[in-house]
Design a protein around this motif. Structure first.
Motif, PDB file in Angstrom:
ATOM      1  N   THR A   1      40.881  37.651  40.748  1.00 43.13           N
ATOM      2  CA  THR A   1      40.910  36.156  40.988  1.00 43.13           C
ATOM      3  C   THR A   1      41.347  36.025  39.567  1.00 43.13           C
ATOM      4  OG1 THR A   1      39.024  35.614  41.864  1.00 43.13           O
ATOM      5  CG2 THR A   1      38.650  37.025  39.717  1.00 43.13           C
TER       6      THR A   1
ATOM      7  N   LEU B   1      42.084  31.930  37.834  1.00 40.46           N
ATOM      8  CA  LEU B   1      41.607  30.724  37.453  1.00 40.46           C
ATOM      9  C   LEU B   1      42.734  30.002  37.143  1.00 40.46           C
ATOM     10  CD1 LEU B   1      38.135  30.386  35.309  1.00 40.46           C
ATOM     11  CD2 LEU B   1      38.715  30.031  37.380  1.00 40.46           C
TER      12      LEU B   1
ATOM     13  N   SER C   1      39.734  27.893  42.000  1.00 44.27           N
ATOM     14  CA  SER C   1      40.268  29.314  41.286  1.00 44.27           C
ATOM     15  C   SER C   1      41.242  30.314  43.052  1.00 44.27           C
ATOM     16  CB  SER C   1      38.628  30.415  41.566  1.00 44.27           C
ATOM     17  OG  SER C   1      38.412  30.231  42.994  1.00 44.27           O
TER      18      SER C   1
END
Length: 274
Positions: A202, A204, A218
């Protein structure tokens, strides 16, 4: 930010952005806040159930299969835990990039996780830093070709489209964010000289600052890295990227641009080693 942001990999298009679903995607009632007036009977009942569950979990081991288990269940792949192996795969680093990975499967996983962080970072957008990353991450005979592809992907036009100058820097008063967090790794092929590892991530990406037209958001993606054992370390021979798997977005309130910029500046990243 997924590799290339607007251009995943070198040829794909379209940004990966999470959107709040309309309605409950699971078809159930919307989650509500816990009531502060829950009755004592309910609380006691929950405590009793928790104690019973803990007692059951700590029972002496019965090595036989649990009731209802089938041969098909036993054959399903299990997620590998990140328990310490007793071997420290990362012995040093250069330019903030770990080096000295162990010559085994866990060392390959560790290398893949650390390289995924570097290859989808804000530094990769800076031409000068990108050259250093290419030299440290890729095998020697692939540095020229992969470096050229990265330079083409992160062209001046591309940087301008996401609000960065030719050197990969944002305008004054803004902070560009591109930080990747590996969720897990999986080795799909391994030998003494090569390894293939997938890294579920994951991250940003975006620009934090007043009136930013590219706010920090995100995304979720999986990187596949082909590794080669070269000069006493695992290095990248090639890599690719695909979207997901992605969870349903939560109900968290988005932070302000100042809060996001401050967090990125004050919280450092991690070195991933097993």
């Amino acid at each position: 930010m997924s590799l290339g942001d607007e251009q995943h990999g070198y040829g794909g298009t379209g940004q990966t952005r999470t959107r709040l679903p309309e309605g409950d995607p699971y078809g159930g009632a919307r989650r509500t806040a816990r009531s502060s007036s829950r009755s004592l009977v309910t609380v006691v009942g929950v405590v009793v159930l928790l104690i019973a569950a803990i007692a059951f979990a700590n029972r002496g081991g019965d090595d036989s299969a649990a009731d209802g288990d089938t041969a098909a269940d036993a054959a399903k792949p299990k997620a590998a835990s990140t328990a310490p192996s007793g071997v420290a795969p990362v012995e040093g680093g250069a330019g903030g990039i770990p080096t000295g990975f162990a010559h085994d499967q866990q060392g390959a996983e560790s290398a893949a996780a650390n390289y995924a962080v570097v290859l989808v970072s804000a530094d990769i957008l800076k031409p000068a830093r990108r050259t250093e990353i290419v030299q440290q991450v890729f095998v020697a005979d692939k540095q020229a070709s992969l470096g050229a592809k990265l330079n083409q992907a992160y062209s001046k036009e591309f940087l301008s489209n996401i609000g960065l100058d030719a050197n990969g820097n944002p305008s004054p008063g803004h902070t560009y964010v591109s930080r990747t967090v590996p969720i897990g790794t999986k080795v799909t092929g391994y030998s003494a000289t090569t390894a293939t590892a997938e890294v579920w991530c994951t991250g940003l990406y975006g620009t934090a600052g007043e009136a930013s037209t590219n706010p920090v958001t995100s995304d979720w993606f999986t990187m596949t890295l082909q590794l080669r054992w070269a000069n006493g370390d695992w290095k990248v021979d090639s890599f690719s990227q695909k979207d997901g798997p992605a969870p349903v977005p939560g109900d968290e309130k988005a932070s302000t641009a100042d809060e996001m910029a401050k967090a990125v500046q004050e919280y450092g990243g991690f070195t991933y080693a097993r």
